[in-house]
Design an enzyme around this catalytic site. Structure first.
Site, PDB file in Angstrom:
ATOM      1  CE  LYS B 112      -2.907   2.833   2.930  1.00  0.00           C
ATOM      2  NZ  LYS B 112      -3.797   2.955   4.086  1.00  0.00           N
ATOM      3  N   GLY B 173      -8.405   8.692   9.841  1.00  0.00           N
ATOM      4  CA  GLY B 173      -8.652   8.736  11.273  1.00  0.00           C
ATOM      5  C   GLY B 173      -9.765   9.673  11.701  1.00  0.00           C
ATOM      6  CB  ALA B 199      -8.657   7.240   4.810  1.00  0.00           C
ATOM      7  N   GLY B 200     -11.426   7.273   6.497  1.00  0.00           N
ATOM      8  CA  GLY B 200     -12.575   8.133   6.748  1.00  0.00           C
ATOM      9  C   GLY B 200     -13.819   7.426   7.236  1.00  0.00           C
ATOM     10  CB  THR B 222      -9.261   5.119  13.146  1.00  0.00           C
ATOM     11  OG1 THR B 222      -7.955   5.342  12.620  1.00  0.00           O
ATOM     12  CG2 THR B 222      -9.397   5.861  14.450  1.00  0.00           C
TER      13      THR B 222
END
Lengths: 67, 271
Positions: B112, B173, B199-200, B222
């Protein structure tokens, strides 16, 4: 004795030392680590024959938790 | 086109195929921010994820040599480890990190790539990301690339040869969910490689929305690790990704502004 930079910090080495010796000294033998010497990967198979020289910058890394 | 080579999932219904390898799970998870390795492992097991991201960092010189390591709990024999370049702010650092990862994981090629541009927002630096992707693809890496949700950038990264495009849904995050579904839709519609939201995502409904849009998968860390009960949330995310995927495949009913068609018969009413 001579000085190298190991993971960004000063480190003292014996007069003749290979990457394998260094890995052993740090009790990292058999662990999943990767070694870079002066910006170049030192493949596992070459740890025993790669000499550490004065002033070398050595990085030893492992996998840690991350996203 | 990629061909499926993994004998364990040949014949599995609707696999995720990345770089020629098929996976049953469309949920990819990170391994950061957990309380300990036991919780990391329990959450990942509950998530059903087969691809898990790891970071590459300097070993702690002088630490207790018997201290457990992440890979003792997540052995490469059980998971597809996805080394990332989190924390890298330029091409050179990202490439160095992934070369170390390849050495660490015995020649492993799937990685990644993320090159950050700002420490406060963790927004990707797209120029550096494109540069790094070009070099890594030429060097034989299979690059899953984290990027902004810009369809033109996504197209360029695909043309370079990245094996998956992974736009952000919102900041890393942040848990803010999918802020621009329209851009994601454009990226999904044009791409011939898998598009994964990376993400998000904050909660299960965000993952459902991503999958309903047609994402091939979702990568998160997260949202699971910082839930009050990470293991329970990992199970919720597994179901969310599966539900969203099934809804996408089923094809949703058309939206109507006015209720035109009752679900019950209009004849045979009493009275």
């Amino acid at each position: 004795m001579f000085a190298i930079v190991l993971n960004g910090s000063p480190h003292r080495c014996d007069s003749t030392v290979t990457v394998a010796d260094l890995v052993r000294e740090l009790a990292l033998q058999g662990k999943r680590v990767a070694v870079e010497r002066n910006g170049e990967i030192v493949p596992k198979g070459r740890h025993g024959q790669t000499q550490v020289a004065p002033g070398d910058k050595i990085e030893i890394v492992a996998a840690v938790g991350g996203g | 086109m990629n061909t499926v080579t993994d004998p364990h999932v040949i014949g599995a219904e609707d696999p995720l195929v990345v770089a020629g390898r098929a996976y049953r799970s469309r949920l990819l998870v990170g391994t950061g921010k957990y309380r300990d390795f036991a919780q990391t492992r329990a959450a990942i097991d509950a998530s059903g994820a087969e691809i898990v991201t790891v970071a590459i960092r300097r070993t702690n010189i002088g630490q207790n040599p018997n201290e457990p390591s992440l890979l003792d709990h997540l052995p490469p024999s059980e998971f597809t480890l996805l080394p990332n370049t989190a924390g890298c702010y330029n091409t050179e650092d990202a490439i160095r990190t992934l070369k170390l990862a390849r050495e660490l994981l015995d020649g492993h090629k799937l990685v990644k790539l993320e090159v950050l541009g700002d420490p406060h927002t963790l927004f990707p630096n797209v120029r550096e990301t494109i540069r790094a992707a070009e070099i890594l693809v030429k060097d034989g890496f299979d690059v899953m690339v984290y990027t902004s949700d810009d369809p033109i950038v996504a197209r360029e990264l695909e043309a370079i040869g990245c094996v998956a495009i992974m736009p952000l849904a919102s900041l890393i995050g942040s848990g803010m969910g999918i802020l621009n579904p329209w851009n994601l839709q454009l990226i999904i519609d044009q791409a011939k490689v898998p598009v994964l939201v990376d993400a998000g995502v904050g909660t299960a409904s965000d993952a459902v929305i991503a999958m309903e849009l047609g994402c091939a998968g979702v990568l998160m860390n997260t949202a699971i690790a910082l839930a009050k009960d990470p293991v329970l949330m990992a199970g919720a995310m597994k179901k969310a990704v599966e539900a969203g995927r099934e809804a996408f495949r089923a094809g949703r009913m058309p939206r109507k502004f006015y209720a035109g068609s009752p679900s019950s018969p209009t004849t045979g009413l009493i009275g």
